[in-house]
Write an enzyme that holds these catalytic residues in place. Structure first.
Site, PDB file in Angstrom:
ATOM      1  N   ASP A 185     -43.872  66.053 163.862  1.00 10.17           N
ATOM      2  CA  ASP A 185     -44.782  67.304 163.843  1.00 10.17           C
ATOM      3  C   ASP A 185     -45.797  67.205 164.793  1.00 10.17           C
ATOM      4  O   ASP A 185     -46.227  66.036 165.265  1.00 10.17           O
ATOM      5  CB  ASP A 185     -45.470  67.586 162.459  1.00 10.17           C
ATOM      6  CG  ASP A 185     -45.914  69.018 162.284  1.00 10.17           C
ATOM      7  OD1 ASP A 185     -45.588  69.838 163.168  1.00 10.17           O
ATOM      8  OD2 ASP A 185     -46.948  69.028 161.634  1.00 10.17           O
TER       9      ASP A 185
ATOM     10  N   HIS B 281     -41.822  70.842 172.545  1.00 10.00           N
ATOM     11  CA  HIS B 281     -40.679  70.584 172.238  1.00 10.00           C
ATOM     12  C   HIS B 281     -39.904  69.486 173.168  1.00 10.00           C
ATOM     13  O   HIS B 281     -39.218  68.608 172.914  1.00 10.00           O
ATOM     14  CB  HIS B 281     -39.906  71.682 171.727  1.00 10.00           C
ATOM     15  CG  HIS B 281     -40.578  72.450 170.698  1.00 10.00           C
ATOM     16  ND1 HIS B 281     -41.164  72.078 169.597  1.00 10.00           N
ATOM     17  CD2 HIS B 281     -40.813  73.806 170.620  1.00 10.00           C
ATOM     18  CE1 HIS B 281     -41.593  72.920 168.853  1.00 10.00           C
ATOM     19  NE2 HIS B 281     -41.487  74.026 169.394  1.00 10.00           N
TER      20      HIS B 281
ATOM     21  N   LEU C 233     -25.979  52.422 163.532  1.00  5.58           N
ATOM     22  CA  LEU C 233     -26.875  53.398 163.238  1.00  5.58           C
ATOM     23  C   LEU C 233     -26.392  54.607 162.701  1.00  5.58           C
ATOM     24  O   LEU C 233     -25.945  55.252 163.513  1.00  5.58           O
ATOM     25  CB  LEU C 233     -28.030  53.253 164.417  1.00  5.58           C
ATOM     26  CG  LEU C 233     -28.910  54.407 163.900  1.00  5.58           C
ATOM     27  CD1 LEU C 233     -30.124  54.390 162.886  1.00  5.58           C
ATOM     28  CD2 LEU C 233     -29.868  54.704 165.316  1.00  5.58           C
TER      29      LEU C 233
HETATM   30  C1  IPE Z   1     -42.341  70.321 159.579  1.00  4.59           C
HETATM   31  O1  IPE Z   1     -43.092  70.870 160.473  1.00  4.59           O
HETATM   32  C2  IPE Z   1     -40.868  70.698 160.026  1.00  4.59           C
HETATM   33  C3  IPE Z   1     -40.361  70.095 161.056  1.00  4.59           C
HETATM   34  C4  IPE Z   1     -41.107  69.011 161.858  1.00  4.59           C
HETATM   35  C5  IPE Z   1     -38.982  70.379 161.558  1.00  4.59           C
HETATM   36  P1  IPE Z   1     -43.713  72.250 160.466  1.00  4.59           P
HETATM   37  O2  IPE Z   1     -44.706  72.543 161.334  1.00  4.59           O
HETATM   38  O3  IPE Z   1     -42.677  73.487 160.192  1.00  4.59           O
HETATM   39  O4  IPE Z   1     -44.693  72.413 158.969  1.00  4.59           O
HETATM   40  P2  IPE Z   1     -45.870  73.091 158.553  1.00  4.59           P
HETATM   41  O5  IPE Z   1     -45.422  74.336 158.737  1.00  4.59           O
HETATM   42  O6  IPE Z   1     -47.050  72.619 159.347  1.00  4.59           O
HETATM   43  O7  IPE Z   1     -45.827  73.030 157.049  1.00  4.59           O
HETATM   44  C1  IPE Z   2     -42.724  70.274 165.244  1.00  2.23           C
HETATM   45  O1  IPE Z   2     -43.725  70.627 165.869  1.00  2.23           O
HETATM   46  C2  IPE Z   2     -41.416  70.668 165.526  1.00  2.23           C
HETATM   47  C3  IPE Z   2     -40.763  71.614 164.860  1.00  2.23           C
HETATM   48  C4  IPE Z   2     -41.408  72.068 163.676  1.00  2.23           C
HETATM   49  C5  IPE Z   2     -39.283  72.217 165.543  1.00  2.23           C
HETATM   50  P1  IPE Z   2     -44.382  72.043 165.714  1.00  2.23           P
HETATM   51  O2  IPE Z   2     -43.950  72.953 166.534  1.00  2.23           O
HETATM   52  O3  IPE Z   2     -44.532  72.301 164.201  1.00  2.23           O
HETATM   53  O4  IPE Z   2     -45.797  71.588 166.323  1.00  2.23           O
HETATM   54  P2  IPE Z   2     -47.426  72.056 165.605  1.00  2.23           P
HETATM   55  O5  IPE Z   2     -47.449  71.596 164.269  1.00  2.23           O
HETATM   56  O6  IPE Z   2     -47.419  73.533 165.892  1.00  2.23           O
HETATM   57  O7  IPE Z   2     -48.534  71.198 166.820  1.00  2.23           O
HETATM   58 MG    MG Z   3     -45.838  71.912 162.884  1.00  2.00          MG
END
Ligand code: IPE
Ligand code: IPE
Ligand code: MG
Length: 243
Positions: free
Chosen positions: A23, A40, A134
């Site tokens: 995240d 990303h 792995l």
């Molecule tokens: C969790 O992150 C999902 C992934 C890393 C794929 P999110 O950004 O979607 O989670 P929330 O919305 O902060 O709970």
């Molecule tokens: C996690 O990073 C990646 C996915 C959920 C695909 P985020 O896109 O949720 O990044 P933040 O949490 O908004 O910083």
């Molecule tokens: Mg996120």
């Protein structure tokens, strides 16, 4: 520590299964006034580092939360960018996975993904099916509640067909119908980006997992931080409910 040596030593008690909620990509980009998509892109480099480190250390199973069932609610632009990135990641990494004996597996609802992504996934899974050093599980269109719901549906069908008694439904039977069937539960869960929540990841499987929430945003997560978590894991006392 010897000068010039590794910043963090290699841990002795290795986990059998590491799960990661990757995240913070969006915040990483926003801090640089870039679009979330750049975050990303940068995040996919951190994926490579973590996969290589697991392979090097001999950790046999790594599950990466790449796209949740809830992430479908993001803008079409972001979802399309993530899907494109995933397809390009698979194409770029296929050769290295074959060379380094890595097996790709998907958990989640692969059928919901765009057909070109499904094709790239199925091809890489087939090509790497015999690899054994792995196993890399990508959680795609994955939700813990969806995983449990689909398991319940298949168990209910067995009951309806008279092939299973309700009394015979044990925890082992439930586990055997989840996407992670046959795999050990994660020993370690890492969440980057600092938020103290599970966000519908492996709800059943995380029952006794050691949790590490790290403030670092995913694109900045590197080998040293991963080794630091593995080292901190050495001193965690896992009691599994016993006194
Ligand atoms: C969790 O992150 C999902 C992934 C890393 C794929 P999110 O950004 O979607 O989670 P929330 O919305 O902060 O709970
Ligand atoms: C996690 O990073 C990646 C996915 C959920 C695909 P985020 O896109 O949720 O990044 P933040 O949490 O908004 O910083
Ligand atoms: Mg996120």
């Amino acid at each position: 520590m010897s000068p010039g040596g590794p910043a963090v030593g290699v841990p002795s008690k290795l986990p059998r299964h590491v799960a990661i909620i990757m995240d913070g990509n969006g915040r990483w980009a926003q801090q640089r006034l870039l679009s979330r998509v750049f975050g990303h892109e940068k995040g996919s480099e951190a994926v490579r580092v973590v996969v290589r480190t697991c392979r090097e250390l001999g950790i046999p199973l790594l599950t990466l939360y790449a796209f949740s069932t809830e992430n479908w609610q993001r803008s079409a632009v972001e979802v399309e960018a993530l899907m494109g990135l995933l397809r390009r990641f698979l194409e770029a990494e296929r050769a290295e996975m074959l060379q380094t004996n890595i097996r790709l597996h998907v958990i989640g609802c692969i059928e919901r993904l765009p057909s070109d992504v499904q094709q790239a996934l199925r091809r890489t899974m087939a090509d790497t099916a015999q690899n054994s050093a792995l196993q890399l599980n990508l959680a795609l269109s994955y939700g813990g509640r969806d995983d449990i719901t689909r398991a319940l549906r298949s168990i209910a069908s067995l009951v309806r067909e008279g092939r299973l008694n309700p009394e015979s439904i044990t925890e082992e039977v439930v586990a055997a119908h989840l996407d992670t069937r046959g795999m050990p539960d994660p020993d370690i869960l890492i969440r980057t980006g600092g938020d103290m929540r599970i966000s519908n990841f492996l709800l059943w499987q995380l029952a006794y997992t050691e949790i590490f929430v790290i403030p670092t945003l995913w694109p900045d997560f590197g080998r040293d931080q991963f080794l630091q978590v593995l080292n901190d894991f050495q001193s965690r006392q896992r009691r599994f409910g016993r006194a």
